[in-house]
Design a protein around this motif. Structure first.
Motif, PDB file in Angstrom:
ATOM      1  N   THR A  51     -33.045  64.475 -26.740  1.00 53.52           N
ATOM      2  CA  THR A  51     -32.996  63.174 -26.091  1.00 53.52           C
ATOM      3  C   THR A  51     -31.712  62.466 -26.501  1.00 53.52           C
ATOM      4  N   THR A  52     -31.373  61.442 -25.774  1.00 52.78           N
ATOM      5  CA  THR A  52     -30.218  60.617 -26.093  1.00 52.78           C
ATOM      6  C   THR A  52     -30.666  59.474 -26.983  1.00 52.78           C
ATOM      7  N   SER A  53     -29.921  59.212 -28.037  1.00 52.14           N
ATOM      8  CA  SER A  53     -30.268  58.142 -28.949  1.00 52.14           C
ATOM      9  C   SER A  53     -30.360  56.800 -28.224  1.00 52.14           C
ATOM     10  N   SER A  54     -31.332  56.018 -28.615  1.00 61.07           N
ATOM     11  CA  SER A  54     -31.532  54.652 -28.125  1.00 61.07           C
ATOM     12  C   SER A  54     -31.908  54.579 -26.646  1.00 61.07           C
ATOM     13  N   THR A  55     -32.527  55.619 -26.118  1.00 60.46           N
ATOM     14  CA  THR A  55     -33.014  55.606 -24.735  1.00 60.46           C
ATOM     15  C   THR A  55     -34.413  56.209 -24.695  1.00 60.46           C
ATOM     16  N   PHE A  56     -35.196  55.797 -23.704  1.00 62.38           N
ATOM     17  CA  PHE A  56     -36.505  56.393 -23.489  1.00 62.38           C
ATOM     18  C   PHE A  56     -36.340  57.640 -22.632  1.00 62.38           C
ATOM     19  N   ALA A  57     -37.002  58.717 -23.012  1.00 62.69           N
ATOM     20  CA  ALA A  57     -36.977  59.976 -22.264  1.00 62.69           C
ATOM     21  C   ALA A  57     -38.408  60.407 -21.960  1.00 62.69           C
ATOM     22  N   LYS A  58     -38.629  60.899 -20.736  1.00 58.85           N
ATOM     23  CA  LYS A  58     -39.963  61.362 -20.372  1.00 58.85           C
ATOM     24  C   LYS A  58     -40.322  62.608 -21.175  1.00 58.85           C
ATOM     25  N   MET A  59     -41.511  62.606 -21.758  1.00 59.81           N
ATOM     26  CA  MET A  59     -41.969  63.743 -22.538  1.00 59.81           C
ATOM     27  C   MET A  59     -42.311  64.889 -21.587  1.00 59.81           C
ATOM     28  N   GLN A  60     -41.716  66.034 -21.827  1.00 61.80           N
ATOM     29  CA  GLN A  60     -41.923  67.217 -20.999  1.00 61.80           C
ATOM     30  C   GLN A  60     -43.016  68.074 -21.619  1.00 61.80           C
ATOM     31  N   ALA A  61     -44.188  68.017 -21.016  1.00 61.91           N
ATOM     32  CA  ALA A  61     -45.343  68.754 -21.522  1.00 61.91           C
ATOM     33  C   ALA A  61     -46.009  69.494 -20.373  1.00 61.91           C
ATOM     34  N   THR A  62     -46.466  70.700 -20.638  1.00 61.85           N
ATOM     35  CA  THR A  62     -47.090  71.554 -19.637  1.00 61.85           C
ATOM     36  C   THR A  62     -48.601  71.549 -19.821  1.00 61.85           C
ATOM     37  N   ALA A  63     -49.327  71.505 -18.712  1.00 66.66           N
ATOM     38  CA  ALA A  63     -50.789  71.429 -18.774  1.00 66.66           C
ATOM     39  C   ALA A  63     -51.392  72.669 -19.420  1.00 66.66           C
ATOM     40  N   VAL A  64     -52.294  72.426 -20.354  1.00 70.31           N
ATOM     41  CA  VAL A  64     -53.095  73.479 -20.969  1.00 70.31           C
ATOM     42  C   VAL A  64     -54.492  73.441 -20.352  1.00 70.31           C
ATOM     43  N   HIS A  65     -55.007  72.230 -20.121  1.00 73.41           N
ATOM     44  CA  HIS A  65     -56.289  72.009 -19.441  1.00 73.41           C
ATOM     45  C   HIS A  65     -56.053  70.983 -18.346  1.00 73.41           C
ATOM     46  N   ASP A  66     -56.623  71.222 -17.178  1.00 71.81           N
ATOM     47  CA  ASP A  66     -56.476  70.304 -16.054  1.00 71.81           C
ATOM     48  C   ASP A  66     -57.658  70.531 -15.118  1.00 71.81           C
ATOM     49  N   SER A  67     -58.693  69.714 -15.248  1.00 71.71           N
ATOM     50  CA  SER A  67     -59.950  69.952 -14.543  1.00 71.71           C
ATOM     51  C   SER A  67     -59.828  69.921 -13.028  1.00 71.71           C
ATOM     52  N   GLY A  68     -58.896  69.171 -12.488  1.00 69.17           N
ATOM     53  CA  GLY A  68     -58.817  69.038 -11.035  1.00 69.17           C
ATOM     54  C   GLY A  68     -57.444  69.274 -10.458  1.00 69.17           C
ATOM     55  N   SER A  69     -56.564  69.922 -11.198  1.00 66.18           N
ATOM     56  CA  SER A  69     -55.181  70.160 -10.748  1.00 66.18           C
ATOM     57  C   SER A  69     -54.483  68.848 -10.396  1.00 66.18           C
ATOM     58  N   ASN A  70     -54.674  67.835 -11.249  1.00 67.92           N
ATOM     59  CA  ASN A  70     -54.066  66.524 -11.023  1.00 67.92           C
ATOM     60  C   ASN A  70     -52.866  66.269 -11.923  1.00 67.92           C
ATOM     61  N   TYR A  71     -52.554  67.229 -12.781  1.00 63.93           N
ATOM     62  CA  TYR A  71     -51.378  67.112 -13.646  1.00 63.93           C
ATOM     63  C   TYR A  71     -50.250  67.922 -13.030  1.00 63.93           C
ATOM     64  N   ASP A  72     -49.091  67.299 -12.886  1.00 61.66           N
ATOM     65  CA  ASP A  72     -47.926  67.920 -12.268  1.00 61.66           C
ATOM     66  C   ASP A  72     -46.989  68.434 -13.355  1.00 61.66           C
ATOM     67  N   ASP A  73     -46.895  69.766 -13.487  1.00 63.00           N
ATOM     68  CA  ASP A  73     -46.041  70.386 -14.500  1.00 63.00           C
ATOM     69  C   ASP A  73     -44.551  70.260 -14.185  1.00 63.00           C
TER      70      ASP A  73
END
Length: 177
Positions: A51-73
């Protein structure tokens, strides 16, 4: 039923279970309202996300569990599906890191529909000399409407070297009301 009598509920039971006094009939789920779905859990990269210092960055995480396929990888976000508006328990954590021994602070903040929830929802802010082996976390209840999407952003501030976040994880579920 008397004090020393019992009923075998497992024998010859078919159909729906009537709910007391005019309630709806259930074929699955609990009488108290059902199960905590949708739910999801996503995990980030152990090797770290720069990440770049002093900025907000979106956390990149991949679904391990997703009951309804509502998480976008691809976009790293959960979107509330049709018919599932309500209160959601959401929890997130990550481990900030930097390559030098000088680090000034870190935050983790949920975003709803692209907007950070502000200082009210800030997680811990550490002012420490080294991020290694320290975690920042946030958890709480979000009131979400159909189509709302939730993302997690992390902030790191380091005055020298390079840095980022590692082992990011987050998830949640709809609360039964």
């Amino acid at each position: 039923i008397g004090l020393n009598q019992s009923i075998n509920l497992a024998s010859n039971v078919t159909g729906t279970l009537p709910v007391a006094n005019g309630g709806t009939a259930l074929t699955s789920g609990f009488v108290n309202g059902g199960v905590n779905t949708p739910y999801w859990y996503a995990y980030g990269h152990a090797s770290g996300q720069a990440t770049t210092s002093s900025t907000f960055a979106k956390m990149q995480a991949t679904a391990v569990h997703d009951s309804g396929s509502n998480y976008d990888d691809t976009n790293y976000r959960f979107t509330v599906p049709s018919g599932q508006a309500g209160k959601y328990w959401v929890s997130c954590a990550t481990q900030p890191y930097n390559t030098s021994s000088v680090a000034d602070g870190a935050q983790i903040v949920p975003y709803v529909n692209g907007s950070g929830l502000g200082n009210t929802y800030n997680a811990s802010l550490y002012q420490i000399s080294n991020f290694r082996n320290h975690w920042i976390m946030w958890s709480g209840i979000l009131n979400l409407s159909v189509g709302d999407y939730v993302e997690i952003y992390a902030y790191t501030n380091f005055s020298s070297g390079a840095g980022g976040i590692a082992y990011g994880k987050w998830g949640g579920y709809k609360i039964i009301e």
